[in-house]
Design a protein around this motif. Structure first.
Motif, PDB file in Angstrom:
ATOM      1  N   TYR A 137       0.836  -1.205   0.000  1.00 43.03           N
ATOM      2  CA  TYR A 137       0.000   0.000   0.000  1.00 43.03           C
ATOM      3  C   TYR A 137       0.875   1.260   0.000  1.00 43.03           C
ATOM      4  O   TYR A 137       0.885   2.037   0.954  1.00 43.03           O
ATOM      5  CB  TYR A 137      -0.950  -0.006   1.200  1.00 43.03           C
ATOM      6  N   THR A 138       1.592   1.448  -1.079  1.00 46.69           N
ATOM      7  CA  THR A 138       2.399   2.646  -1.303  1.00 46.69           C
ATOM      8  C   THR A 138       2.201   3.068  -2.749  1.00 46.69           C
ATOM      9  O   THR A 138       1.653   2.309  -3.559  1.00 46.69           O
ATOM     10  CB  THR A 138       3.899   2.371  -1.060  1.00 46.69           C
ATOM     11  N   ALA A 139       2.690   4.237  -3.091  1.00 48.19           N
ATOM     12  CA  ALA A 139       2.565   4.721  -4.470  1.00 48.19           C
ATOM     13  C   ALA A 139       3.252   3.778  -5.452  1.00 48.19           C
ATOM     14  O   ALA A 139       2.814   3.625  -6.588  1.00 48.19           O
ATOM     15  CB  ALA A 139       3.146   6.125  -4.590  1.00 48.19           C
ATOM     16  N   LEU A 140       4.292   3.112  -5.004  1.00 52.46           N
ATOM     17  CA  LEU A 140       5.021   2.186  -5.867  1.00 52.46           C
ATOM     18  C   LEU A 140       4.636   0.728  -5.621  1.00 52.46           C
ATOM     19  O   LEU A 140       5.122  -0.158  -6.314  1.00 52.46           O
ATOM     20  CB  LEU A 140       6.531   2.359  -5.674  1.00 52.46           C
ATOM     21  N   GLY A 141       3.775   0.495  -4.651  1.00 50.00           N
ATOM     22  CA  GLY A 141       3.368  -0.860  -4.319  1.00 50.00           C
ATOM     23  C   GLY A 141       2.282  -1.389  -5.234  1.00 50.00           C
ATOM     24  O   GLY A 141       1.747  -0.671  -6.095  1.00 50.00           O
ATOM     25  N   PHE A 142       1.938  -2.619  -5.024  1.00 50.40           N
ATOM     26  CA  PHE A 142       0.946  -3.310  -5.841  1.00 50.40           C
ATOM     27  C   PHE A 142      -0.418  -2.594  -5.836  1.00 50.40           C
ATOM     28  O   PHE A 142      -1.110  -2.552  -6.837  1.00 50.40           O
ATOM     29  CB  PHE A 142       0.801  -4.746  -5.349  1.00 50.40           C
ATOM     30  N   GLN A 143      -0.795  -2.011  -4.693  1.00 49.31           N
ATOM     31  CA  GLN A 143      -2.120  -1.375  -4.561  1.00 49.31           C
ATOM     32  C   GLN A 143      -2.124   0.085  -5.041  1.00 49.31           C
ATOM     33  O   GLN A 143      -3.187   0.671  -5.222  1.00 49.31           O
ATOM     34  CB  GLN A 143      -2.607  -1.434  -3.113  1.00 49.31           C
ATOM     35  N   HIS A 144      -0.956   0.694  -5.169  1.00 51.94           N
ATOM     36  CA  HIS A 144      -0.766   2.060  -5.682  1.00 51.94           C
ATOM     37  C   HIS A 144      -1.183   3.193  -4.749  1.00 51.94           C
ATOM     38  O   HIS A 144      -0.896   4.345  -5.045  1.00 51.94           O
ATOM     39  CB  HIS A 144      -1.453   2.263  -7.042  1.00 51.94           C
ATOM     40  N   PHE A 145      -1.881   2.915  -3.695  1.00 48.12           N
ATOM     41  CA  PHE A 145      -2.327   3.943  -2.759  1.00 48.12           C
ATOM     42  C   PHE A 145      -2.105   3.462  -1.339  1.00 48.12           C
ATOM     43  O   PHE A 145      -2.039   2.266  -1.076  1.00 48.12           O
ATOM     44  CB  PHE A 145      -3.821   4.246  -2.946  1.00 48.12           C
ATOM     45  N   ARG A 146      -2.043   4.405  -0.400  1.00 50.90           N
ATOM     46  CA  ARG A 146      -1.946   4.061   1.009  1.00 50.90           C
ATOM     47  C   ARG A 146      -3.355   3.774   1.534  1.00 50.90           C
ATOM     48  O   ARG A 146      -4.337   4.298   1.004  1.00 50.90           O
ATOM     49  CB  ARG A 146      -1.277   5.203   1.772  1.00 50.90           C
ATOM     50  N   VAL A 147      -3.432   2.969   2.566  1.00 52.84           N
ATOM     51  CA  VAL A 147      -4.728   2.553   3.097  1.00 52.84           C
ATOM     52  C   VAL A 147      -5.600   3.753   3.462  1.00 52.84           C
ATOM     53  O   VAL A 147      -6.785   3.770   3.149  1.00 52.84           O
ATOM     54  CB  VAL A 147      -4.553   1.601   4.303  1.00 52.84           C
ATOM     55  N   HIS A 148      -5.017   4.754   4.113  1.00 52.52           N
ATOM     56  CA  HIS A 148      -5.856   5.876   4.539  1.00 52.52           C
ATOM     57  C   HIS A 148      -6.530   6.588   3.361  1.00 52.52           C
ATOM     58  O   HIS A 148      -7.577   7.206   3.518  1.00 52.52           O
ATOM     59  CB  HIS A 148      -5.101   6.855   5.422  1.00 52.52           C
ATOM     60  N   GLU A 149      -5.972   6.458   2.164  1.00 52.08           N
ATOM     61  CA  GLU A 149      -6.607   7.065   0.992  1.00 52.08           C
ATOM     62  C   GLU A 149      -7.915   6.355   0.619  1.00 52.08           C
ATOM     63  O   GLU A 149      -8.781   6.948  -0.015  1.00 52.08           O
ATOM     64  CB  GLU A 149      -5.634   7.059  -0.188  1.00 52.08           C
ATOM     65  N   PHE A 150      -8.026   5.108   1.018  1.00 51.46           N
ATOM     66  CA  PHE A 150      -9.257   4.345   0.760  1.00 51.46           C
ATOM     67  C   PHE A 150     -10.316   4.588   1.846  1.00 51.46           C
ATOM     68  O   PHE A 150     -11.413   4.045   1.765  1.00 51.46           O
ATOM     69  CB  PHE A 150      -8.955   2.848   0.677  1.00 51.46           C
ATOM     70  N   CYS A 151      -9.991   5.396   2.838  1.00 45.90           N
ATOM     71  CA  CYS A 151     -10.902   5.624   3.970  1.00 45.90           C
ATOM     72  C   CYS A 151     -11.681   6.931   3.869  1.00 45.90           C
ATOM     73  O   CYS A 151     -12.440   7.261   4.787  1.00 45.90           O
ATOM     74  CB  CYS A 151     -10.109   5.600   5.278  1.00 45.90           C
ATOM     75  N   LYS A 152     -11.526   7.650   2.795  1.00 51.42           N
ATOM     76  CA  LYS A 152     -12.216   8.937   2.667  1.00 51.42           C
ATOM     77  C   LYS A 152     -13.732   8.800   2.756  1.00 51.42           C
ATOM     78  O   LYS A 152     -14.416   9.665   3.306  1.00 51.42           O
ATOM     79  CB  LYS A 152     -11.805   9.655   1.374  1.00 51.42           C
ATOM     80  N   HIS A 153     -14.283   7.721   2.206  1.00 48.73           N
ATOM     81  CA  HIS A 153     -15.738   7.543   2.286  1.00 48.73           C
ATOM     82  C   HIS A 153     -16.193   7.340   3.735  1.00 48.73           C
ATOM     83  O   HIS A 153     -17.286   7.766   4.108  1.00 48.73           O
ATOM     84  CB  HIS A 153     -16.200   6.383   1.393  1.00 48.73           C
TER      85      HIS A 153
END
Length: 181
Positions: A114-130
């Motif tokens: 969960y990093t910009a260069l990782g497999f998921q491309h984003f950090r976990v907290h970025e998926f928590c905005k909702h």
């Protein structure tokens, strides 16, 4: 007393979430745990019962595994029907105002995924905005999530590693609940 909305579709097979809940139950802290998969296997949620449960507590914890960058389907459905207009939002929808909204979840993949260069491309907290927006929309106090990585056997973690990390997660959650009162 706090309320835990537990949303795990395979709770009995979970090392992480099951350990977290066992640790909380064994802590002696007064909590109400509502396993919504167990209560509503058909997804026919008793809205009034859930709203009454919310009204009994100052802090609401949403405990679940992080699925496809979000929450399991039943928890999304629960939010859709329980956090209804004129209860949770709207001109008369202030019933949850001032209560604490605390996400607590487990993440199967490793942290470096969960990093910009990782497999998921984003950090976990970025998926928590909702989640944060849901708290704001319902006039609740958004509390930063409690979570940990590496809960998947498929990702190479052992049962003992997962349970050890889950116990640490449970302690962080209990500390946060004690802090919130």
């Amino acid at each position: 007393m706090s309320l835990i909305i537990l949303a795990h579709p395979a709770f009995d097979k979970s090392y992480a979430n099951k350990t977290i809940i066992e640790e909380i139950k064994n802590s002696g802290m007064a909590v109400e745990i509502r396993n919504i998969h167990e209560l509503y296997p058909d997804y026919q949620i008793d809205v009034k019962a859930e709203q009454e449960a919310l009204l009994r507590h100052k802090t609401i914890v949403f405990q679940y595994p992080f699925y496809w960058y979000s929450m399991p389907a039943i928890l999304k459905h629960w939010c859709d029907v329980v956090l209804e207009h004129q209860f949770a939002y709207g001109s008369k929808g202030d019933k949850l105002k001032g209560r604490n909204f605390l996400p607590s979840f487990t993440v199967g993949s490793p942290e470096d995924s969960y990093t910009a260069l990782g497999f998921q491309h984003f950090r976990v907290h970025e998926f928590c905005k909702h989640l944060e927006q849901t708290a704001y929309h319902t006039q609740m106090n958004y509390i930063e999530p409690v979570y940990f990585y590496g809960t998947s056997l498929a990702a190479g973690y052992t049962e003992n590693e997962i349970k050890t990390n889950a116990k640490q997660h449970a302690q962080r959650l209990l500390d946060k609940l004690a802090e919130l009162g």
